[in-house]
Design a protein around this motif. Structure first.
Motif, PDB file in Angstrom:
ATOM      1  N   LEU A  49      48.188  40.760  27.563  1.00 49.41           N
ATOM      2  CA  LEU A  49      47.952  40.367  26.166  1.00 49.41           C
ATOM      3  C   LEU A  49      46.463  40.346  25.815  1.00 49.41           C
ATOM      4  N   ASP A  50      45.623  40.796  26.733  1.00 51.10           N
ATOM      5  CA  ASP A  50      44.190  40.940  26.458  1.00 51.10           C
ATOM      6  C   ASP A  50      43.495  39.630  26.102  1.00 51.10           C
ATOM      7  N   PHE A  51      43.933  38.529  26.700  1.00 46.15           N
ATOM      8  CA  PHE A  51      43.163  37.294  26.526  1.00 46.15           C
ATOM      9  C   PHE A  51      41.782  37.483  27.172  1.00 46.15           C
ATOM     10  N   ALA A  52      40.733  37.068  26.484  1.00 50.20           N
ATOM     11  CA  ALA A  52      39.370  37.201  27.038  1.00 50.20           C
ATOM     12  C   ALA A  52      39.054  35.951  27.856  1.00 50.20           C
ATOM     13  N   ILE A  53      39.836  35.722  28.887  1.00 50.64           N
ATOM     14  CA  ILE A  53      39.714  34.514  29.705  1.00 50.64           C
ATOM     15  C   ILE A  53      39.738  34.922  31.173  1.00 50.64           C
ATOM     16  N   GLU A  54      38.798  34.375  31.943  1.00 52.58           N
ATOM     17  CA  GLU A  54      38.795  34.609  33.387  1.00 52.58           C
ATOM     18  C   GLU A  54      39.714  33.579  34.049  1.00 52.58           C
ATOM     19  N   ILE A  55      40.693  34.069  34.811  1.00 58.37           N
ATOM     20  CA  ILE A  55      41.621  33.167  35.489  1.00 58.37           C
ATOM     21  C   ILE A  55      41.191  33.020  36.943  1.00 58.37           C
TER      22      ILE A  55
END
Lengths: 351, 351
Positions: free
Chosen positions: B191-197
């Motif tokens: 979903l292209d979240f701009a979040i580093e997991i």
């Protein structure tokens, strides 16, 4: 609304995110108009609505992306009309991403698909390809969803992807695609996107036909390939004139059939506002108008699903109503040959 | 890791968004640790990992929300352990939202449910309630998903909601809940979240039991309510000692059973690294270790699904492997009475 200079064309996700950050640092709100390209005046009305969506300055970006996630393998992904050069001339800032879906084989040693639809990707092996889908479980099922089971799943998913890439404050969608608009509104509410969704009214040709990218397929050239339409035209000509060489022009014939949708909706709306609010009666009246325009022999001529009339649905949930006794929308979908046209009319304040 | 002062408690979405904007304006990265509360040292290790996740300054916020969207109506939503006052003492900034789901009756004239699970809300009438769900269609099905069909749908959905409310740059999840971690990684990618997991390693008690909020149910008090465990204990005592009044202590008995999970995984991992990499053999060995710990009469004593062993799954897709000949993870789930414990071990570089 022509751009005064060369458009700014943004081609990848990182550049898109940087663009939004810059516009926001300039004190602008960012508005997104998601499209599949082949822009007509209906799209440009969305761009105007986006520019006017905030009292302060707004930076508008139009995304152009024919989303493989919303087409079933049997549908017209490869023939969807396209004119990128023409589109760019009409815009100031455009996001034209490459394929937004990870395919099973991307960057992996095992073979995988690439290109084409991704609707059924989760059924393929591998386990590396795109497999996350957003389902708006009730709204996606009715109306157009009943004949296109993966469509709204694909629309909701790609719009969420675009929201996460573009990070807009505002997004503008056309209410011509009414169910799509409601699906996105519900998704935004349910998933807590901090985005204002604006629904923009239907824009019509001078003769009242609602604008649609698929109208191009109503051109003489396209229509003449269509044996169903030819046969229907001959039948009607024969009945009216007693011989197969009719006096009505073929163009006028098809166009009048398409126009009958909007005419039927105007009549239905007037009836409902005058208190004739039984859904079944409204529906029957619409079908009658369409049938008269299209000739009663349509079904015998193998038109697919000629009239998909839903009179009436509750305005927000699209749950069918027995009577138009609360805010409602009447939706019609019709096949003209190989082209599926949809229209609707809202009744915000029934008597 | 105790907070030196009163924690900042954020209770609604707007305040949460404003908090993130302020921290970002201060030049800080924002890191989210999503939890369901009842914090133990495993959670606090996630907070430490979040604080260290960037070279620059990081503002960490822990969300505490027992998500009704991931519990089936038959599951333990109402008995999930809770200690908000104790949790707050351990933290600096906490997001404690109210119910994050719109219920069918909210703000509407028609009656609707409120409170309780929302897993099956789409089946209820009305059409106004929450109905948007994120499905990671392959990853959600295997392992724990096979016995908890709505679980990962609910986890992915609430994490997406928290991402959209908190708007973090970084999110930290524990790898003890391995499948959950992989589901969220996949969702973020797709979903292209701009979040580093960031996946944080398992934290263990001094005796090697993996930390879990559900361990509290392994307490003497809880266990003594459990007739299955009592019966099993009596059986084993009787066999070992020839009479039902055994010499082994009840506490030690249960704890050694729970510990047998981690022992079995250490043994399996060692075997795989030594080249004994047939998944079926590894699985058999784990089951044997667990069976010896729990007594072979477990199945006859009506333990539910005593051993749910998956040796081995590909590390990222969790697709089952025949041999550990590529990066893999071994996952075990076991019921101890009414408590379901899960553990796993990664094999990043098999021989």
């Amino acid at each position: 609304m022509a751009a005064a200079h060369e458009p700014e064309v943004i081609r990848d996700k990182a550049a898109m995110r940087a663009w939004t950050r810059r516009r926001r640092a300039e004190g602008k709100a960012v508005a997104l108009v998601p499209t599949m390209g082949y822009l007509h005046n209906g799209h440009l009305s969305l761009v105007s609505a986006a520019a006017a969506a905030s009292a302060g300055p707004v930076a508008v970006v139009v995304s152009i992306y024919v989303n493989p996630g919303q087409f079933a393998p049997t549908e017209d992904l490869t023939t969807y009309p396209s004119d990128l050069a023409g589109d760019l001339r009409k815009l100031a800032a455009v996001f034209c991403p490459p394929d937004l879906y990870v395919r099973a084989g991307d960057g992996r040693p095992d073979a995988g698909s690439s290109g084409g639809t991704v609707s059924c990707l989760e059924q393929a092996g591998g386990g590396y390809g795109h497999e996350t889908w957003i389902r708006v479980e009730q709204l996606e099922k009715g109306l157009c969803g009943s004949s296109r089971p993966v469509f709204f799943r694909g629309v909701a998913t790609v719009v969420a992807k675009l929201f996460n890439i573009v990070d807009p404050d505002i997004a503008v969608l056309g209410k011509k695609d009414y169910q799509q608009w409601r699906v996105i509104c519900r998704m935004v509410r349910d998933l807590d996107f901090a985005i204002e969704i604006i629904g923009s009214e239907i824009v019509r040709e001078a003769d009242c036909l609602a604008m649609s990218s698929r109208n191009v397929h109503l051109s003489r050239e396209e229509r003449e390939k269509d044996n169903n339409l030819k046969a229907l035209h001959r039948t009607r000509s024969a009945r009216k004139n007693g011989n197969p060489c009719c006096k009505c022009r073929y163009d006028d014939f098809v166009h009048s059939m398409a126009l009958s949708i909007s005419r039927s909706l105007v009549n239905a709306r007037t009836a409902a506002l005058n208190g004739n609010n039984h859904s079944q009666q409204i529906q029957d009246q619409i079908v009658q108008t369409l049938t008269e325009a299209g000739d009663s022999s349509i079904k015998q001529r193998n038109f697919r699903n000629p009239f998909d009339v839903n009179a009436d649905c509750e305005l927000e949930s699209l749950v069918p109503l027995e009577r138009v006794d609360r805010p409602a929308v009447i939706c019609v979908a019709t096949w003209f040959g190989k082209v599926r046209l949809i229209e609707n009319t809202e009744i915000q304040a029934p008597p």
